[in-house]
Design an enzyme around this catalytic site. Structure first.
Site, PDB file in Angstrom:
ATOM      1  N   ASP A   8       0.866  -1.162   0.000  1.00  0.00           N
ATOM      2  CA  ASP A   8       0.000   0.000   0.000  1.00  0.00           C
ATOM      3  C   ASP A   8       0.913   1.225   0.000  1.00  0.00           C
ATOM      4  OD1 ASP A   8       0.904   0.382   2.632  1.00  0.00           O
ATOM      5  OD2 ASP A   8      -1.074   0.211   3.543  1.00  0.00           O
ATOM      6  N   CYS A  65       3.347  -2.860   4.086  1.00  0.00           N
ATOM      7  CA  CYS A  65       2.554  -1.690   4.430  1.00  0.00           C
ATOM      8  C   CYS A  65       3.323  -0.939   5.522  1.00  0.00           C
ATOM      9  CB  CYS A  65       1.129  -2.059   4.849  1.00  0.00           C
ATOM     10  SG  CYS A  65       0.944  -3.029   6.351  1.00  0.00           S
ATOM     11  N   THR A  67       3.138  -0.972   8.858  1.00  0.00           N
ATOM     12  CA  THR A  67       3.572  -1.832   9.955  1.00  0.00           C
ATOM     13  C   THR A  67       3.689  -3.299   9.558  1.00  0.00           C
ATOM     14  OG1 THR A  67       1.309  -2.259  10.685  1.00  0.00           O
ATOM     15  CG2 THR A  67       2.453  -0.344  11.676  1.00  0.00           C
ATOM     16  N   GLY A  68       3.047  -3.680   8.477  1.00  0.00           N
ATOM     17  CA  GLY A  68       2.972  -5.080   8.080  1.00  0.00           C
ATOM     18  C   GLY A  68       1.777  -5.789   8.697  1.00  0.00           C
ATOM     19  N   ILE A  69       1.176  -5.176   9.697  1.00  0.00           N
ATOM     20  CA  ILE A  69       0.086  -5.818  10.433  1.00  0.00           C
ATOM     21  C   ILE A  69      -1.158  -5.985   9.561  1.00  0.00           C
ATOM     22  CG2 ILE A  69      -1.488  -5.607  12.402  1.00  0.00           C
ATOM     23  CD1 ILE A  69       0.822  -4.054  13.834  1.00  0.00           C
ATOM     24  N   MET A  71      -1.513  -5.932   6.310  1.00  0.00           N
ATOM     25  CA  MET A  71      -1.275  -6.867   5.212  1.00  0.00           C
ATOM     26  C   MET A  71      -1.309  -8.309   5.702  1.00  0.00           C
ATOM     27  SD  MET A  71      -0.895  -5.608   2.166  1.00  0.00           S
ATOM     28  CE  MET A  71      -0.176  -4.353   1.120  1.00  0.00           C
ATOM     29  N   HIS A  98      10.294 -23.682   9.858  1.00  0.00           N
ATOM     30  CA  HIS A  98       9.331 -24.393  10.689  1.00  0.00           C
ATOM     31  C   HIS A  98       7.895 -24.314  10.191  1.00  0.00           C
ATOM     32  CE1 HIS A  98      12.035 -24.243  14.524  1.00  0.00           C
ATOM     33  NE2 HIS A  98      12.708 -24.563  13.448  1.00  0.00           N
ATOM     34  N   ASN A  99       7.506 -23.175   9.597  1.00  0.00           N
ATOM     35  CA  ASN A  99       6.097 -22.950   9.257  1.00  0.00           C
ATOM     36  C   ASN A  99       5.802 -22.995   7.770  1.00  0.00           C
ATOM     37  OD1 ASN A  99       6.712 -20.430  11.555  1.00  0.00           O
ATOM     38  ND2 ASN A  99       5.514 -22.228  12.118  1.00  0.00           N
ATOM     39  N   HIS A 134       7.480 -30.648  11.932  1.00  0.00           N
ATOM     40  CA  HIS A 134       7.081 -29.418  11.247  1.00  0.00           C
ATOM     41  C   HIS A 134       5.973 -29.680  10.242  1.00  0.00           C
ATOM     42  CE1 HIS A 134      10.207 -27.382  13.335  1.00  0.00           C
ATOM     43  NE2 HIS A 134      11.173 -28.066  12.732  1.00  0.00           N
TER      44      HIS A 134
END
Length: 152
Positions: A8, A65, A67-69, A71, A98-99, A134
């Site tokens: 953004d 964005c 903060t990244g939050i 998005m 791991h994810n 994992h």
């Protein structure tokens, strides 16, 4: 690897540097916008990034964005997306290892361009550790998604 990127207005300035890094690393990059600093809505850019990742058109995605939050919240509403909001190198490695995260969210107003580049480099270069624990955990994430997603 094909990486799709979107931002953004709050992540617009950082996006060009990240695009250049991805190309320098020898990967393909697709930019879905935004293309200015005028105020826009982050879900409008999270969606095309995530749709390309889920469809297999792109291997991974990066969202930026302020903060990244925002998005990361928007991205994680899309079935098949495992978006990680990352602001340090340890987490960049761990979320891939791991994810098996397939989308990375960054906050331009939280980290500088040098750290952002290091995070992206680590995240792109780190493979998923296919160990049983994992894979089991990622499978449980998929089961949660399947249980609570609305399927047409």
């Amino acid at each position: 690897m094909k990486i799709v990127i979107g931002s953004d207005h709050g992540g617009f300035a950082l996006k060009d540097g990240i695009k250049a890094l991805i190309l320098e690393m020898g990967h393909e990059v697709v930019d879905v916008g935004c293309d200015c600093t005028d105020s826009v809505d982050y879900p409008d850019y999270a969606l095309p990034v995530c749709e390309q990742v889920v469809s297999g058109e792109a291997d991974r995605g990066i969202l930026i964005c302020g903060t990244g939050i925002g998005m990361s919240i928007a991205a994680n509403k899309i079935p098949g997306i495992r978006c990680a909001l990352v602001h340090d190198t340890f987490s960049a490695k761990a979320t891939r290892d791991h994810n098996d995260s397939n989308v990375l969210a960054l906050g331009e107003r939280v980290i500088g361009p040098g750290l952002a580049a290091e995070i992206v480099r680590i995240w792109v270069e780190t493979p998923f550790s296919h160990g049983q624990r994992h894979e089991t955990r990622v499978g449980k994430i998929k089961a949660l998604e399947d249980k609570y997603s609305i399927h047409p």
